[in-house]
Design a protein around this motif. Structure first.
Motif, PDB file in Angstrom:
ATOM      1  N   ASN A 176       0.794  -1.222   0.000  1.00 36.06           N
ATOM      2  CA  ASN A 176       0.000   0.000   0.000  1.00 36.06           C
ATOM      3  C   ASN A 176       0.831   1.278   0.000  1.00 36.06           C
ATOM      4  N   GLU A 177       2.130   1.170   0.273  1.00 38.34           N
ATOM      5  CA  GLU A 177       2.983   2.359   0.283  1.00 38.34           C
ATOM      6  C   GLU A 177       3.553   2.678  -1.102  1.00 38.34           C
ATOM      7  N   THR A 178       3.219   1.855  -2.095  1.00 39.07           N
ATOM      8  CA  THR A 178       3.703   2.102  -3.456  1.00 39.07           C
ATOM      9  C   THR A 178       3.135   3.424  -3.976  1.00 39.07           C
ATOM     10  N   LEU A 179       3.993   4.228  -4.562  1.00 41.08           N
ATOM     11  CA  LEU A 179       3.578   5.547  -5.051  1.00 41.08           C
ATOM     12  C   LEU A 179       2.905   5.426  -6.412  1.00 41.08           C
ATOM     13  N   CYS A 210      -4.412   9.866  -4.130  1.00 43.78           N
ATOM     14  CA  CYS A 210      -3.136   9.956  -4.839  1.00 43.78           C
ATOM     15  C   CYS A 210      -3.196  11.142  -5.809  1.00 43.78           C
ATOM     16  N   GLN A 237       7.270  11.416   0.327  1.00 45.84           N
ATOM     17  CA  GLN A 237       7.515  10.130   0.973  1.00 45.84           C
ATOM     18  C   GLN A 237       8.881  10.112   1.653  1.00 45.84           C
ATOM     19  N   SER A 240       8.641  12.143   4.821  1.00 42.39           N
ATOM     20  CA  SER A 240       7.837  11.435   5.818  1.00 42.39           C
ATOM     21  C   SER A 240       8.644  10.342   6.511  1.00 42.39           C
ATOM     22  N   LYS A 241       9.425   9.606   5.719  1.00 41.48           N
ATOM     23  CA  LYS A 241      10.256   8.545   6.304  1.00 41.48           C
ATOM     24  C   LYS A 241      11.332   9.109   7.208  1.00 41.48           C
TER      25      LYS A 241
END
Length: 260
Positions: A176-179, A210, A237, A240-241
């Motif tokens: 689900n984290e795939t951009l 998205c 992303q 965020s990480k």
């Protein structure tokens, strides 16, 4: 809708010759080779780039594979050609196999080493790299890609169904984290009264959450925005990480003992 195909681009990015930032860049076959040899630039005047100190092993360079997916005739190749070379071919030519374009892109203080993958339409997203070889008649690099740009034709409702299906498969098989960025191309052919346009936009933004861009490859309208949104998504992303990592580190940071 008024299109301006000669409008200048005033955005904070720059396409850089890969050999300037990636010394010893290995030659790729096909279009990647021509991409590396391209002399043209697409430069925002306000951007200045100091490449001193960068090399191909530097952690300052962010390496990403971005796959362009969609059913046939939605304009995947045209979007890439407009952005990279400011070129549009009126005659449709099917893409028989995955075409790669490698570019270094400078944006918002970051340097990206990007491999754009122009993929022919696939019936379904492969389970793994091995099935990709056997089912896709070649290696597309789909499981190597961290970002997917899903493109549909706004004048053809069935092409949006393909995007819906492909998005579900990508998230199921890659997480689900795939951009994912969704692009509605051929806006110049679409009736603005088309009720599907608004419903698609609302569905993507509210439910899929998205980035979404309407564009026209033919008239070079919003093409820069497609890539701008894609790189912004990557940057968000990354930030965020970093924030999550910093919070976790501070949570486990033990107070130091002082001996008097």
């Amino acid at each position: 809708m008024q299109m301006d195909r000669n409008s200048k681009r005033h955005v904070a990015y720059e396409l850089i010759k890969p050999e300037l930032v990636l010394p010893g860049l290995p030659g790729d076959s096909g279009s990647a080779e021509s991409s590396a040899q391209a002399a043209e630039y697409c430069v925002a005047p306000e951007v200045s780039v100091d490449m001193t100190g960068y090399d191909e092993r530097s952690e300052d360079i962010l390496r990403y594979n971005i796959a362009f997916l969609g059913s046939g005739k939605v304009g995947k190749t045209s979007i890439l050609q407009q952005f990279l070379y400011q070129n549009f071919d009126e005659e449709y030519t099917p893409t028989p196999h995955c075409e790669k374009y490698r570019k270094a892109v400078y944006m918002n203080g970051r340097i990206f080493d990007i491999t754009f993958r122009d993929c022919p339409g696939v019936a379904h997203f492969p389970d793994n790299t091995i099935s990709e070889w056997t089912e896709c008649n070649g290696f597309y690099g789909l499981h190597l890609s961290q970002v997917f740009v899903l493109i549909y034709d706004t004048s053809n409702e069935s092409t949006f169904s393909y995007v819906q299906s492909m998005r579900e498969q990508i998230l199921k098989k890659k997480g689900n984290e795939t951009l994912i960025v969704v692009v509605g191309n051929k806006q110049d052919l679409t009736d603005p009264r088309n009720i599907y346009l608004k419903s698609h936009m609302q569905h993507i933004i509210k439910k899929w959450k998205c980035p979404f861009v309407f564009c026209s490859a033919k008239y070079n309208w919003h093409i820069v925005k497609v890539f701008n949104e894609t790189l912004k998504t990557i940057g968000t992303q990354i930030d965020s990480k970093k924030e999550t990592s910093q919070r976790n580190n501070s949570r486990w940071k033990m107070p130091r003992c002082k001996i008097s």
